[in-house]
Design an enzyme around this catalytic site. Structure first.
Site, short mmCIF file in Angstrom:
data_model
loop_
_atom_site.label_atom_id
_atom_site.label_comp_id
_atom_site.label_asym_id
_atom_site.label_seq_id
_atom_site.Cartn_x
_atom_site.Cartn_y
_atom_site.Cartn_z
CG HIS A 277 -3.99 -0.29 6.43
ND1 HIS A 277 -3.91 -0.23 7.80
CD2 HIS A 277 -2.91 0.40 5.96
CE1 HIS A 277 -2.84 0.48 8.12
NE2 HIS A 277 -2.22 0.87 7.03
CG ASP B 73 5.02 2.35 7.18
OD1 ASP B 73 4.17 2.81 6.39
OD2 ASP B 73 4.74 1.61 8.14
CG HIS C 212 -0.39 0.06 2.53
ND1 HIS C 212 0.53 -0.84 3.01
CD2 HIS C 212 -0.58 0.95 3.56
CE1 HIS C 212 0.86 -0.53 4.25
NE2 HIS C 212 0.22 0.55 4.60
ZN LIG Z 1 2.96 0.27 7.86
ZN LIG Z 2 -0.14 1.41 6.58
#
Ligand SMILES: [Zn+2]
Ligand SMILES: [Zn+2]
Length: 302
Positions: free
Chosen positions: A142, A66, A62
């Site tokens: 998410h 990070d 995604h």
């Molecule tokens: Zn993450």
């Molecule tokens: Zn994330």
């Protein structure tokens, strides 16, 4: 060994000394993939002695930083170092636009072809297949569109049970049929492939699931996987944070592993608020015994 997994980064949100953000290198049947590419991944690849020009595809879960901010640096370095082999990047809508825009504005002309495959699915979906492996995308839950990945070794042809050749007086043609899993049809007799072949061993498989809330469908999608990496950003004491941010706790991950009957569970994507990972293991182990909290540089074999 058919599968080797190297953890390049096991933290979440921000890279800190000793724990990089998410990235993993997977070698399955000599196919080499990078899974997620957080900032600093190219240095982690060097640090853990992975030859990054041999990576054939990158899978991005995604568009949170990070998980993909390392792409620009890694792809630039691949080009500066003279890569000629095509690189595929699998990821959600928008990834291609961001990456191409960056290189366009910087007037960077890559030395190799970059091919994007945009993921868009609401159920488990086959996204890559060749002679020896299959890769499925798993839509996770998410805060933004996010995918997990399931890598599975393809089974070779079936093995003949030698005792049955005599017993059934199998001809060469019939042996080949059985090896392909086909039913042998004789004039007065039908022989099923499983009557004359040995039971298949479990295929080598790896499921990668980050970042996500616990998903009810996930155990069915990854049933019996030999290795599962599931995020455990928090422990139960921060369950409210987990719910609010679209993440899982160590107990959530262990419950998924138990329901999916996987052989081994790896936990990662730890929030930097935790100094030690012991508490993740202490929480997960009563639910699912074979659990490991990963560190950067850890290597796992199946
Ligand atoms: Zn993450
Ligand atoms: Zn994330």
């Amino acid at each position: 060994m058919p599968l080797k997994l190297t953890i390049l980064g096991s933290g979440s949100a921000v890279p800190v000394l000793g724990r990089g953000v998410t990235a993993q290198f997977l070698n399955i049947n000599e196919r080499r993939f990078l899974i997620d590419c957080g900032e600093g991944t190219q240095l982690q690849l060097r640090r853990f002695k992975v030859k990054f020009q041999r990576i054939q595809a990158i899978f991005i879960s995604h568009l949170h930083g990070d998980h993909f901010l390392g792409i620009f640096g890694l792809v630039s370095s691949m080009s500066l170092l003279g890569r000629t082999k095509k690189l595929q990047i699998y990821g959600p809508e928008g990834l291609e636009e961001i990456v191409r825009h960056q290189f366009k504005l910087a007037q960077v002309y890559l030395s190799f072809e970059l091919e994007f495959v945009t993921l868009s699915c609401k159920d488990k979906t086959l996204v890559f297949e060749d002679a020896s492996i299959q890769i499925f995308a798993l839509p996770l839950k998410h805060r933004i569109e996010c995918y997990g990945f399931l890598f599975i070794e393809k089974q070779d042809e079936l093995k003949i049970d030698k005792d049955k050749i005599q017993e059934y007086q199998l001809s060469l043609v019939e042996i080949l049929q059985a090896k392909r899993g086909e039913t042998i049809q004789r004039e007065n007799e039908t022989i099923l492939a499983e009557q004359v072949t040995l039971p298949l061993e479990e295929p080598c498989s790896y499921a990668y699931c980050t970042d996500t809330r616990p998903i009810a469908k996930l155990p069915a999608w990854i049933k019996g996987a030999r290795l599962l990496y599931h995020e455990a950003t928090f422990t139960q004491k921060h369950n409210d944070r987990a719910k609010a941010t679209g993440h899982s706790t160590a107990a959530d991950a262990a419950t998924i592993a138990k329901e999916a009957q996987v052989a081994r569970l790896l936990l990662g994507h730890f929030s930097t608020r935790y100094k030690y990972t012991d508490e993740f293991k202490i929480e997960a182990q009563p639910i699912f015994e074979n659990v490991t909290c990963v560190e950067d540089g850890d290597v796992f074999y199946v």
